[in-house]
Design a protein around this motif. Structure first.
Motif, PDB file in Angstrom:
ATOM      1  N   HIS A 165      66.350  23.818  30.309  1.00  0.00           N
ATOM      2  CA  HIS A 165      65.984  22.499  29.819  1.00  0.00           C
ATOM      3  C   HIS A 165      64.969  21.902  30.779  1.00  0.00           C
ATOM      4  CE1 HIS A 165      69.441  23.453  27.513  1.00  0.00           C
ATOM      5  NE2 HIS A 165      69.512  22.272  26.932  1.00  0.00           N
ATOM      6  N   GLU A 166      64.092  21.042  30.272  1.00  0.00           N
ATOM      7  CA  GLU A 166      63.008  20.490  31.081  1.00  0.00           C
ATOM      8  C   GLU A 166      63.491  19.740  32.313  1.00  0.00           C
ATOM      9  OE1 GLU A 166      60.103  18.263  28.960  1.00  0.00           O
ATOM     10  OE2 GLU A 166      60.025  19.727  27.341  1.00  0.00           O
ATOM     11  N   ASP A 167      64.612  19.028  32.196  1.00  0.00           N
ATOM     12  CA  ASP A 167      65.091  18.208  33.310  1.00  0.00           C
ATOM     13  C   ASP A 167      65.880  19.000  34.351  1.00  0.00           C
ATOM     14  OD1 ASP A 167      63.952  16.069  32.017  1.00  0.00           O
ATOM     15  OD2 ASP A 167      65.813  15.426  31.082  1.00  0.00           O
ATOM     16  N   ASP A 168      66.179  20.247  34.059  1.00  0.00           N
ATOM     17  CA  ASP A 168      66.973  21.062  34.982  1.00  0.00           C
ATOM     18  C   ASP A 168      66.196  21.359  36.256  1.00  0.00           C
ATOM     19  OD1 ASP A 168      68.711  21.162  32.874  1.00  0.00           O
ATOM     20  OD2 ASP A 168      68.704  23.333  32.679  1.00  0.00           O
ATOM     21  N   LYS A 207      76.625  19.939  45.832  1.00  0.00           N
ATOM     22  CA  LYS A 207      76.402  18.511  46.090  1.00  0.00           C
ATOM     23  C   LYS A 207      75.507  17.914  45.004  1.00  0.00           C
ATOM     24  CE  LYS A 207      76.031  15.768  50.088  1.00  0.00           C
ATOM     25  NZ  LYS A 207      77.408  15.821  50.279  1.00  0.00           N
ATOM     26  N   ARG A 208      74.478  18.646  44.590  1.00  0.00           N
ATOM     27  CA  ARG A 208      73.599  18.157  43.521  1.00  0.00           C
ATOM     28  C   ARG A 208      74.361  18.041  42.201  1.00  0.00           C
ATOM     29  NH1 ARG A 208      67.528  20.142  44.748  1.00  0.00           N
ATOM     30  NH2 ARG A 208      67.108  18.295  43.513  1.00  0.00           N
ATOM     31  N   ARG A 222      73.009  28.402  33.494  1.00  0.00           N
ATOM     32  CA  ARG A 222      72.878  26.961  33.726  1.00  0.00           C
ATOM     33  C   ARG A 222      74.197  26.495  34.311  1.00  0.00           C
ATOM     34  NH1 ARG A 222      72.139  23.459  29.365  1.00  0.00           N
ATOM     35  NH2 ARG A 222      71.273  21.964  30.799  1.00  0.00           N
ATOM     36  N   ILE A 223      74.109  25.748  35.382  1.00  0.00           N
ATOM     37  CA  ILE A 223      75.299  25.165  35.996  1.00  0.00           C
ATOM     38  C   ILE A 223      75.250  23.680  35.711  1.00  0.00           C
ATOM     39  CG2 ILE A 223      76.652  24.908  38.095  1.00  0.00           C
ATOM     40  CD1 ILE A 223      75.041  27.237  39.279  1.00  0.00           C
ATOM     41  N   THR A 265      71.801  19.023  36.641  1.00  0.00           N
ATOM     42  CA  THR A 265      72.024  20.315  36.001  1.00  0.00           C
ATOM     43  C   THR A 265      71.039  21.303  36.614  1.00  0.00           C
ATOM     44  OG1 THR A 265      72.740  19.276  33.953  1.00  0.00           O
ATOM     45  CG2 THR A 265      71.993  21.546  33.795  1.00  0.00           C
ATOM     46  N   ILE A 266      71.511  22.519  36.866  1.00  0.00           N
ATOM     47  CA  ILE A 266      70.706  23.503  37.573  1.00  0.00           C
ATOM     48  C   ILE A 266      70.578  24.768  36.739  1.00  0.00           C
ATOM     49  CG2 ILE A 266      70.587  24.938  39.649  1.00  0.00           C
ATOM     50  CD1 ILE A 266      72.097  22.605  41.063  1.00  0.00           C
TER      51      ILE A 266
END
Length: 109
Positions: free
Chosen positions: A7-10, A27-28, A46-47, A34-35
């Motif tokens: 996703h673009e915001d990841d 921590k993030r 995706r985490i 989202t990573i």
């Protein structure tokens, strides 16, 4: 097998970065990020941070406020609403109100 789409915001990190910086990644996630994890330039995972509504339900089950057997039998929102819960202590927000607020927040996103 198809490539998972990021996703673009990841935030994107490599598998190696995840291995080396797991604590920083967690921590993030705690801060709601989202990573996307990549290997050789392809997204492999995706985490995502935990869903607050799901966490509230899990906590209510752990605290004995909601019967997990009854919850698992519920097939609709109406049936879920009829699940018996323990009464709140004076001054505490009832769990049903908390869950409703979390659902409202989620639907606003």
């Amino acid at each position: 097998m198809c490539d998972m789409e990021a996703h673009e915001d990841d935030i994107k990190i490599t598998v190696r970065d995840l291995q080396r910086n797991a604590a920083a990644v967690l921590k993030r996630l705690e801060h709601g990020e989202t990573i996307s994890v990549t290997r050789h330039g392809r997204t492999v995972a995706r985490i995502v941070p935990p869903d607050p509504a799901e966490e509230a339900i899990n906590q209510a089950v752990a605290d004995g406020l909601i019967d997990l057997t009854e919850l698992s039998r519920a097939r609709s929102a109406a049936q879920t609403a009829r699940i018996r819960t323990a009464p709140s202590s004076p001054g505490e927000t009832p769990l049903s109100q908390t869950l409703a607020e979390l659902r409202d927040e989620d639907s606003d996103r």
